[in-house]
Design an enzyme around this catalytic site. Structure first.
Site, PDB file in Angstrom:
ATOM      1  N   LYS A  21      80.000  40.386   1.444  1.00 34.23           N
ATOM      2  CA  LYS A  21      80.520  39.898   0.166  1.00 34.23           C
ATOM      3  C   LYS A  21      80.280  38.403  -0.001  1.00 34.23           C
ATOM      4  CE  LYS A  21      85.031  39.669  -0.782  1.00 34.23           C
ATOM      5  NZ  LYS A  21      86.387  39.933  -1.309  1.00 34.23           N
ATOM      6  N   SER A  22      80.523  37.620   1.055  1.00 32.58           N
ATOM      7  CA  SER A  22      80.324  36.177   0.965  1.00 32.58           C
ATOM      8  C   SER A  22      78.877  35.838   0.631  1.00 32.58           C
ATOM      9  CB  SER A  22      80.722  35.508   2.290  1.00 32.58           C
ATOM     10  OG  SER A  22      82.095  35.653   2.544  1.00 32.58           O
ATOM     11  N   ARG A  26      77.079  34.186  -2.996  1.00 37.40           N
ATOM     12  CA  ARG A  26      76.242  32.986  -2.927  1.00 37.40           C
ATOM     13  C   ARG A  26      74.802  33.279  -3.342  1.00 37.40           C
ATOM     14  NH1 ARG A  26      80.486  32.656   0.409  1.00 37.40           N
ATOM     15  NH2 ARG A  26      81.270  30.636   1.144  1.00 37.40           N
ATOM     16  N   GLY A  94      88.519  35.409  -5.548  1.00 34.79           N
ATOM     17  CA  GLY A  94      88.875  34.038  -5.218  1.00 34.79           C
ATOM     18  C   GLY A  94      87.668  33.225  -4.787  1.00 34.79           C
ATOM     19  N   GLN A 169      85.471  28.110   1.570  1.00 31.54           N
ATOM     20  CA  GLN A 169      85.391  28.118   0.112  1.00 31.54           C
ATOM     21  C   GLN A 169      85.434  26.707  -0.452  1.00 31.54           C
ATOM     22  OE1 GLN A 169      88.384  30.743  -1.484  1.00 31.54           O
ATOM     23  NE2 GLN A 169      87.538  32.547  -0.478  1.00 31.54           N
ATOM     24  N   ASP A 316      89.613  36.685   7.739  1.00 31.01           N
ATOM     25  CA  ASP A 316      89.696  37.846   6.855  1.00 31.01           C
ATOM     26  C   ASP A 316      89.922  39.152   7.611  1.00 31.01           C
ATOM     27  OD1 ASP A 316      89.461  36.492   4.466  1.00 31.01           O
ATOM     28  OD2 ASP A 316      87.285  36.666   4.392  1.00 31.01           O
ATOM     29  N   LYS A 343      96.095  34.484   0.610  1.00 28.49           N
ATOM     30  CA  LYS A 343      94.994  35.396   0.324  1.00 28.49           C
ATOM     31  C   LYS A 343      95.385  36.271  -0.876  1.00 28.49           C
ATOM     32  CE  LYS A 343      91.938  34.333   3.532  1.00 28.49           C
ATOM     33  NZ  LYS A 343      90.542  33.957   3.194  1.00 28.49           N
TER      34      LYS A 343
END
Length: 433
Positions: A21-22, A26, A94, A169, A316, A343
């Site tokens: 996901k990260s 990006r 987020g 983040q 996470d 979170k």
């Protein structure tokens, strides 16, 4: 949507988890700002990343897909975004909102970033304060929560910023804002955090400079160049079949094509320290990221005091780690994890309440948890709409003496579409109601 999971059960097989996901967030952002077309395989088609893609579509970026994990982005360049027709709705993302705030701070038009009820409660002061130091004109709701309103400024100014708390983040937000700033933007971390932004900036032709804990980017300079690569499986998603195999009886799983970026592998180090039988196979590089297949076998776990240095590298994954700790012999102590309070839910409170509801002795600390290994009983757990809480407690049934029900699981799709089918295929007796 609720989960109902039958007690006990065996876990076996091989699987692939959705794309990281990260990295998916990006990839869309940097590809949109690049010159030319970028293509990515393994893109996570979850609600969070789709919200990021929709935001850039609203600003004039042509995006084809995702189709079966494939996505193509036609970049418009650093200064080619257009004012959207309305607010950009980031849903529950987020990461998407915080990183996008850095990009939007340097645009020539104003924009408003909004989110769902959960995101609208999450703190944004950590990005608002340094962006204002850079000269951004940014407003927020009372308590510095979304919506965020950004108005154009003549130009941002690079700053040298020391993070008060380790946060990938915030670091990423400032590096992205630094693309639009005069001079150099530097961020110093109190502890290592995930470095996907730094790796991907280099892949797009804008390498950053790192000196120990300090990372810098120069404003101006070369444009971003389009690139293409395969996005590996998300280790945060792999955490769930991984822990399932460790605590099942018997359990044996091979999870293929997982990203093993060293700033993300804290969960592997923690679970190995607890006695987990975890092996990395077929290690290789995919684009800018290291990748491996992860073989996991059922193990007799023991409680540990989680080393402080490992906490940011597994932030996470602590909902899944907490379930493993509840199955371990002895006490597990987690401290230095106050980030869990902010979170998608207050994860310290949610984990503690869930473990207690299923019969585990647990103490919620200001910055962590004290968990005494024991016997899971059946019961009902409230996920508080948090996808990782919901998935973690579905695993508890593997060691429970009666069914476990988890409430409010609809947000599982934000990070792990197909979770129920994948885990059911491995042997988890999970049903949806």
């Amino acid at each position: 949507m609720d989960f109902r999971v039958s007690p006990r059960g065996q876990i076996a097989g091989r699987c692939r988890v959705p794309g990281d996901k990260s990295i998916s967030h990006r990839a869309v952002m940097l590809a949109a700002l690049a010159e030319g077309e970028s293509r990515f395989g393994g893109f996570l088609a979850g609600a969070d990343t789709l919200a990021t893609a929709a935001a850039f579509r609203a600003m004039g970026v042509s995006i084809d897909g995702p189709h079966e994990g494939q996505i193509a982005v036609q970049g418009v360049g650093l200064h080619g975004l257009r004012a959207p027709p309305g607010p950009l709705d980031m849903g529950n993302a987020g990461t998407g909102m915080r990183l996008l705030a850095g990009i939007m701070a340097g645009q020539r038009f104003g924009v408003t970033l909004i989110g769902d009820e959960s995101l609208s409660r999450r703190p944004m002061r950590r990005v608002i304060a340094p962006l204002r130091q850079m000269g951004a004109d940014i407003a927020a709701a009372q308590g510095d929560t979304p919506p965020l309103g950004l108005r154009p400024v003549v130009r941002l100014q690079g700053i040298d910023y020391v993070l008060p708390m380790a946060s990938a983040q915030v670091k990423s937000c400032l590096l992205l804002a630094g693309l639009y700033a005069a001079g150099r933007t530097c961020v110093t971390e109190p502890a290592p955090t995930r470095d996907h932004t730094e790796r991907m900036l280099a892949a797009f032709g804008r390498p950053v400079q790192r000196d120990g804990a300090r990372v810098c980017i120069d404003g101006g300079g070369a444009s971003l160049r389009a690139t293409s690569f395969a996005i590996p499986g998300d280790i945060s998603s792999a955490a769930f079949p991984l822990v399932a195999a460790l605590i099942a009886s018997p359990g044996a799983v091979l999870i293929e094509n997982v990203g093993i970026n060293p700033t993300r592998t804290g969960i592997l180090d923690i679970l190995r320290a607890m006695g987990g039988d975890i092996e990395l196979l077929n290690q290789r590089d995919a684009g800018a990221e290291p990748v491996a297949d992860i073989r996991v076998r059922a193990s007799r776990l023991r409680g540990i005091a989680v080393p402080a240095a490992m906490v940011p590298l597994a932030i996470d994954e602590f909902p899944a780690i907490a379930v493993a700790a509840a199955c371990a012999q002895g006490e597990t102590l987690i401290t230095g994890a106050q980030e869990l309070r902010v979170k998608e839910s207050d994860r310290i409170a949610a984990i503690a309440a869930g473990l207690a509801a299923l019969g585990i002795a647990v103490e919620a600390l200001r910055d962590g948890l004290r968990i005494q290994g024991g016997q899971f009983h059946g019961g009902v757990v409230d996920s508080h709409g948090d996808h990782r809480i919901a998935m973690a407690f579905s695993l508890a049934a593997l060691r429970a003496d009666a069914p476990v029900q988890i409430r409010d699981c609809v947000n599982v799709g934000t990070s792990f579409p197909g979770y129920v089918d994948l885990m059911r295929g491995l042997g988890l007796g999970i049903e949806v109601s």
